[in-house]
Motif scaffolding. Structure first.
Motif, PDB file in Angstrom:
ATOM      1  N   PRO A  89      -0.674  19.409  42.977  1.00 55.91           N
ATOM      2  CA  PRO A  89       0.269  18.319  43.280  1.00 55.91           C
ATOM      3  C   PRO A  89      -0.349  17.349  44.272  1.00 55.91           C
ATOM      4  CG  PRO A  89       1.363  20.461  43.397  1.00 55.91           C
ATOM      5  CD  PRO A  89      -0.110  20.733  43.280  1.00 55.91           C
ATOM      6  N   ASP A  90       0.067  16.103  44.220  1.00 59.41           N
ATOM      7  CA  ASP A  90      -0.460  15.074  45.118  1.00 59.41           C
ATOM      8  C   ASP A  90       0.190  15.217  46.495  1.00 59.41           C
ATOM      9  OD1 ASP A  90      -1.531  12.850  46.300  1.00 59.41           O
ATOM     10  OD2 ASP A  90      -0.317  11.411  45.174  1.00 59.41           O
ATOM     11  N   THR A  91      -0.566  15.701  47.463  1.00 57.20           N
ATOM     12  CA  THR A  91      -0.046  15.885  48.823  1.00 57.20           C
ATOM     13  C   THR A  91      -0.572  14.825  49.788  1.00 57.20           C
ATOM     14  OG1 THR A  91      -1.875  17.390  49.372  1.00 57.20           O
ATOM     15  CG2 THR A  91       0.152  18.379  48.502  1.00 57.20           C
ATOM     16  N   LEU A  92      -1.367  13.885  49.301  1.00 54.24           N
ATOM     17  CA  LEU A  92      -1.990  12.901  50.179  1.00 54.24           C
ATOM     18  C   LEU A  92      -1.345  11.527  50.097  1.00 54.24           C
ATOM     19  CD1 LEU A  92      -5.772  13.773  49.563  1.00 54.24           C
ATOM     20  CD2 LEU A  92      -4.273  14.582  51.392  1.00 54.24           C
ATOM     21  N   SER A  93      -0.453  11.326  49.143  1.00 57.10           N
ATOM     22  CA  SER A  93       0.118   9.998  48.933  1.00 57.10           C
ATOM     23  C   SER A  93       1.140   9.633  50.010  1.00 57.10           C
ATOM     24  CB  SER A  93       0.777   9.921  47.563  1.00 57.10           C
ATOM     25  OG  SER A  93       1.359   8.645  47.357  1.00 57.10           O
ATOM     26  N   LEU A  94       1.156   8.373  50.396  1.00 61.00           N
ATOM     27  CA  LEU A  94       2.204   7.837  51.262  1.00 61.00           C
ATOM     28  C   LEU A  94       3.373   7.332  50.434  1.00 61.00           C
ATOM     29  CD1 LEU A  94       0.050   5.759  53.802  1.00 61.00           C
ATOM     30  CD2 LEU A  94       0.874   8.118  54.031  1.00 61.00           C
ATOM     31  N   LEU A  95       3.185   7.244  49.122  1.00 65.54           N
ATOM     32  CA  LEU A  95       4.191   6.717  48.203  1.00 65.54           C
ATOM     33  C   LEU A  95       4.634   7.845  47.287  1.00 65.54           C
ATOM     34  CD1 LEU A  95       2.259   3.441  47.288  1.00 65.54           C
ATOM     35  CD2 LEU A  95       3.953   3.757  49.113  1.00 65.54           C
ATOM     36  N   THR A  96       5.603   8.608  47.726  1.00 66.19           N
ATOM     37  CA  THR A  96       5.993   9.808  47.001  1.00 66.19           C
ATOM     38  C   THR A  96       6.765   9.482  45.730  1.00 66.19           C
ATOM     39  OG1 THR A  96       7.985   9.970  48.350  1.00 66.19           O
ATOM     40  CG2 THR A  96       6.054  11.220  49.074  1.00 66.19           C
ATOM     41  N   SER A  97       6.750  10.441  44.814  1.00 61.31           N
ATOM     42  CA  SER A  97       7.479  10.348  43.554  1.00 61.31           C
ATOM     43  C   SER A  97       8.513  11.465  43.494  1.00 61.31           C
ATOM     44  CB  SER A  97       6.506  10.479  42.380  1.00 61.31           C
ATOM     45  OG  SER A  97       7.203  10.723  41.165  1.00 61.31           O
ATOM     46  N   THR A  98       9.612  11.220  42.781  1.00 62.23           N
ATOM     47  CA  THR A  98      10.587  12.289  42.592  1.00 62.23           C
ATOM     48  C   THR A  98       9.988  13.432  41.780  1.00 62.23           C
ATOM     49  OG1 THR A  98      11.457  11.162  40.634  1.00 62.23           O
ATOM     50  CG2 THR A  98      12.559  10.723  42.716  1.00 62.23           C
ATOM     51  N   LEU A  99       8.935  13.146  41.037  1.00 61.07           N
ATOM     52  CA  LEU A  99       8.270  14.200  40.267  1.00 61.07           C
ATOM     53  C   LEU A  99       7.368  15.071  41.133  1.00 61.07           C
ATOM     54  CD1 LEU A  99       7.352  12.361  36.939  1.00 61.07           C
ATOM     55  CD2 LEU A  99       9.021  14.180  37.258  1.00 61.07           C
ATOM     56  N   ASP A 100       7.237  14.715  42.425  1.00 61.86           N
ATOM     57  CA  ASP A 100       6.443  15.540  43.338  1.00 61.86           C
ATOM     58  C   ASP A 100       7.198  16.785  43.767  1.00 61.86           C
ATOM     59  OD1 ASP A 100       4.328  13.772  43.281  1.00 61.86           O
ATOM     60  OD2 ASP A 100       5.011  12.654  45.041  1.00 61.86           O
ATOM     61  N   ASP A 101       8.507  16.846  43.499  1.00 63.08           N
ATOM     62  CA  ASP A 101       9.292  18.032  43.817  1.00 63.08           C
ATOM     63  C   ASP A 101       8.659  19.243  43.136  1.00 63.08           C
ATOM     64  OD1 ASP A 101      11.368  20.126  43.168  1.00 63.08           O
ATOM     65  OD2 ASP A 101      12.589  18.819  44.431  1.00 63.08           O
ATOM     66  N   PRO A 102       8.343  20.323  43.892  1.00 59.84           N
ATOM     67  CA  PRO A 102       7.646  21.471  43.303  1.00 59.84           C
ATOM     68  C   PRO A 102       8.336  22.046  42.078  1.00 59.84           C
ATOM     69  CG  PRO A 102       7.713  21.665  45.697  1.00 59.84           C
ATOM     70  CD  PRO A 102       8.592  20.491  45.336  1.00 59.84           C
ATOM     71  N   SER A 103       9.683  22.066  42.088  1.00 55.20           N
ATOM     72  CA  SER A 103      10.393  22.639  40.947  1.00 55.20           C
ATOM     73  C   SER A 103      10.226  21.793  39.695  1.00 55.20           C
ATOM     74  CB  SER A 103      11.887  22.779  41.272  1.00 55.20           C
ATOM     75  OG  SER A 103      12.469  21.499  41.502  1.00 55.20           O
ATOM     76  N   ILE A 104      10.056  20.469  39.897  1.00 53.47           N
ATOM     77  CA  ILE A 104       9.839  19.570  38.762  1.00 53.47           C
ATOM     78  C   ILE A 104       8.375  19.580  38.358  1.00 53.47           C
ATOM     79  CG2 ILE A 104       9.995  17.175  37.970  1.00 53.47           C
ATOM     80  CD1 ILE A 104      12.288  16.768  39.917  1.00 53.47           C
TER      81      ILE A 104
END
Length: 281
Positions: A89-104
């Motif tokens: 998963p992308d842990t370095l972005s300052l611009l998060t996505s709702t798809l970054d949720d671990p369950s998703i």
């Protein structure tokens, strides 16, 4: 279609920093120059060069890249050494996505050990495969705040002779590939390109300056669509059509800022509850 609205923080409360921008900086200091429908029209235009980053943000990127090259030698090295966390998963972005949720993010993950390395980018590559890295674009194009600009970086090519017949190779090399998912409106219902071009006045772009191929025969158009089928189906897997509307594209070589690394752009708009219900009905 419902467009989400956002409360914009005041200029006084958002300081312009150096380096990668935050969401608040983008909203306050680099407001979107294009609407969602204009973006879709530009993607569909045949000239992906119409898609632009805010000019001031571009200057900020250029300044940032100077220091980056001094530290890493090149932007490509920075991506390979630091930014791209292949298969994670992308842990370095300052611009998060709702798809970054671990369950998703875990949805549709597979066992990378069981997935052989393909010759080219395929629709069923597991999201956690170390062949790809899905991140938010740290320097997004001038998109509305409700639009996520994602990048799918790939260790295997997206353009491949097995997908692109010789009859359309020159066209794809000039125009790239594109497509739309989750849309309820038709291509024919999009605003005309002529009506959208005033939004590009600061870049001096007019109809006579477009770089695009003429429409081909029905057979050629089918081949172009088929050339993007693997990307199209992957995007549908990642951004479920009942929840997201997307416009995806792969820049041709003439527009690729990082030509040594294959990557796909995805503009994604989260649908409202009403749109989700309508899609499923």
């Amino acid at each position: 279609m419902t467009i989400e609205t956002h409360v914009v923080p005041s200029v006084q409360k958002v300081t312009i920093r150096s380096g990668r921008p935050t969401k608040d900086e983008l909203r306050v200091h680099y407001p979107a120059r294009f609407t969602w429908l204009q973006l879709k029209t530009f993607v569909n235009s045949g000239d992906l060069g119409l898609l632009k980053r805010d000019k001031e943000l571009q200057r900020r990127y250029d300044e940032w890249a100077v220091g980056l090259k001094m530290e890493y030698g090149s932007v490509t090295n920075y991506l390979l050494i630091h930014r791209l966390q292949w298969g994670k998963p992308d842990t370095l972005s300052l611009l998060t996505s709702t798809l970054d949720d671990p369950s998703i993010a875990a949805t549709n993950n597979g066992d990378p050990e069981l997935y052989p390395t393909p010759e080219y980018f395929e629709a069923d590559i597991p999201f956690n495969s170390d062949l790809i890295c899905i991140i938010q674009n740290d320097w997004p194009y001038s998109v509305p705040p409700e639009i996520e600009h994602s990048l799918i970086w790939s260790r295997v090519p997206v353009f491949h002779s097995a997908l692109i017949p010789p009859a359309i190779d020159a066209r794809v090399q000039q125009d790239g590939l594109c497509g739309f998912t989750g849309s309820t409106d038709t291509i024919e219902s999009l605003p005309s390109l002529e009506s959208c071009l005033p939004a590009l006045a600061d870049w001096g772009l007019t109809m006579d300056k477009l770089v695009r191929s003429p429409s081909g025969s029905e057979v050629e158009e089918a081949m172009v669509k088929s050339a993007g089928k693997e990307v199209h189906e992957f995007v549908k897997r990642r951004w479920k059509e009942n929840q997201w509307e997307t416009a995806w594209f792969v820049n041709p070589p003439r527009l690729q800022s990082i030509p040594g690394l294959a990557h796909i752009h995805v503009f994604a708009r989260r649908k409202s509850a009403e749109e989700e219900a309508a899609w499923c009905s």
